[in-house]
Enzyme design. Structure first.
Site, short mmCIF file in Angstrom:
data_model
loop_
_atom_site.label_atom_id
_atom_site.label_comp_id
_atom_site.label_asym_id
_atom_site.label_seq_id
_atom_site.Cartn_x
_atom_site.Cartn_y
_atom_site.Cartn_z
N LYS A 185 -3.71 -11.15 -8.67
CA LYS A 185 -4.87 -12.29 -8.39
C LYS A 185 -6.53 -11.53 -8.87
O LYS A 185 -6.55 -10.01 -8.99
CB LYS A 185 -4.90 -12.64 -6.84
CG LYS A 185 -5.34 -11.32 -6.19
CD LYS A 185 -4.83 -11.78 -4.25
CE LYS A 185 -5.07 -10.11 -3.90
NZ LYS A 185 -4.95 -10.24 -2.30
N LYS B 105 0.76 -1.50 0.02
CA LYS B 105 0.09 0.03 -0.06
C LYS B 105 0.73 1.20 -0.05
O LYS B 105 0.36 2.34 -0.72
CB LYS B 105 -0.85 0.10 1.28
CG LYS B 105 -1.78 -1.37 1.62
CD LYS B 105 -3.08 -0.90 0.29
CE LYS B 105 -4.09 -2.02 -0.33
NZ LYS B 105 -5.12 -1.66 -0.82
N LYS C 23 -11.55 -7.47 -5.48
CA LYS C 23 -12.69 -6.25 -5.88
C LYS C 23 -12.85 -5.29 -6.90
O LYS C 23 -13.66 -4.14 -7.21
CB LYS C 23 -12.91 -6.50 -4.88
CG LYS C 23 -13.65 -7.45 -4.16
CD LYS C 23 -14.87 -6.89 -2.65
CE LYS C 23 -14.15 -7.86 -1.91
NZ LYS C 23 -13.28 -7.66 -0.56
#
Ligand code: TYM
Length: 343
Positions: free
Chosen positions: A202, A120, A205
């Protein structure tokens, strides 16, 4: 009587899903499928991690929509709110209280080393907030608040689980044995990790949206996405090793198609006769048939907000019944029980 005082008690299970967007095949096969199997034999607490999703500062309206959608999609996938506690994290104030206690036992140095935090810092340097740093502490509180022993999660969450065990252990060492050390759980030994269809990272969302299949995607969208999935010219020698993006297509096929179908294409791969176009066409059809009933049921449920609210309320009540016992025990061990004489 509370679940863990009762002689016939079932093992306690906790898991959560962040409300950051539409659920996808990774969430389904990495987590929800295990939830559904576990709801029969375990004492299950499944929740929407809405506090966790605040690290990215969602619009309040979107947040609510996302929370309702996660609930609807879990139920449409087969989760029964009568059998489990299905709730929103923010409806259980005991969780942030335990989070605060555990923060005193978590060291800044170890939190800064967590790979998801470092990622992040790289990807959103403009928003490295303290909530991101202490993300694993909140996650530990989610789990320890019910004194869970099993946590069904995908491979990407294993490191967080290890930290939850560390915090539990530290609390126990300081204040006496109280929290069990929670373990990752899945029915088959292999951790399912669903890659994105473009072969990069991967399914997610909020990223790789064109290469991620969502439980809300319609038949056409599913077919288009699968037909665009990354492949290559095919193997050049018998029984060759599969590149990971081809392995991913076989995994998806194994999870949704008939075993004979997967065998046929696997044999074709091993004998260098595979036609990826045919394989993708078959997979697209089987995947569309698999997702369709979930999508339709979820969309029905989402229209009934009154029902979803009632489910969340009942879930929160079940969760708080368990959480309040834990928080009372934790306060007592720490020494925060000033109104109880001689305690
Ligand atoms: P989240 O919301 O990212 O994902 C929810 C679940 O889906 C799994 N998953 C995947 N599995 C396989 N392949 C993928 N591509 C894939 N993408 C997601 C995740 O492993 C997870 O099981 N930090 C958690 C939420 C959380 C939590 C908790 C989980 C908060 N507190 C306490 C368990 C216990 C998260 O962000 O999951």
């Amino acid at each position: 009587m509370s679940h863990y005082l009762c002689g016939m008690s079932k093992e306690i299970v906790v898991s959560g899903i962040r409300s950051t967007g539409h659920l996808h095949l990774g969430n389904y096969f990495g987590a929800i499928q295990n939830y559904i199997k576990m709801q029969e034999g375990y004492d299950c607490y499944f929740f929407v991690a809405d506090y966790h999703s605040l690290t990215t500062h969602p619009d309040p309206k979107d947040l609510k929509q996302n929370v309702f959608r996660v609930v609807a999609e879990n139920i449409a996938s087969g989760l029964d709110p009568e059998k489990v506690a299905l709730y929103a994290q923010s409806d259980v104030p005991e969780i942030p209280e335990l989070y605060l206690m555990l923060n005193m036992m978590a060291y800044v140095g170890e939190l800064e080393k967590v790979p998801t935090f470092k990622e992040k810092v790289r990807s959103q340097p403009e928003n490295v907030n303290a909530g991101l740093l202490t993300y694993p502490v909140l996650m530990a509180a989610d789990i320890l608040i019910h004194r869970a022993v099993k946590v069904p999660v995908g491979k990407d969450q294993e490191q967080h689980l290890e930290m939850a065990r560390n915090f539990a252990h530290r609390f126990n060492t300081r204040y006496g044995e109280f929290f069990p050390e929670p373990q990752v759980f899945r029915f088959n030994a292999d951790a399912v990790k669903i890659m994105s269809l473009d072969g990069v990272g991967k399914m997610s969302k909020s990223e790789n949206v064109n290469a991620t299949i969502y439980l809300s995607d319609d038949d056409d969208t599913i077919k288009k996405k699968i037909m665009k999935a990354k492949t290559d010219a095919g193997p050049t020698e018998p029984n060759a090793e599969m590149p990971d993006y081809i392995q991913n297509l076989f995994l998806l096929m194994q999870l949704t198609s008939k075993p004979e179908t997967t065998d046929t294409f696997r044999n074709a791969f091993n004998s260098c006769n595979i036609r990826y176009g045919d394989m993708k066409k078959q997979l697209a059809e089987d995947m569309a048939a698999f997702v369709r009933p979930i999508r339709e049921h979820a969309s029905e449920l989402q229209k009934d907000e009154t029902k979803i609210r009632a489910i969340l309320k009942a879930g929160a009540e079940k969760a708080r019944a368990s959480a309040s016992i834990t928080i009372e025990g934790a306060r007592k061990r720490i020494g925060i029980n000033y109104y109880i004489p001689n305690a």
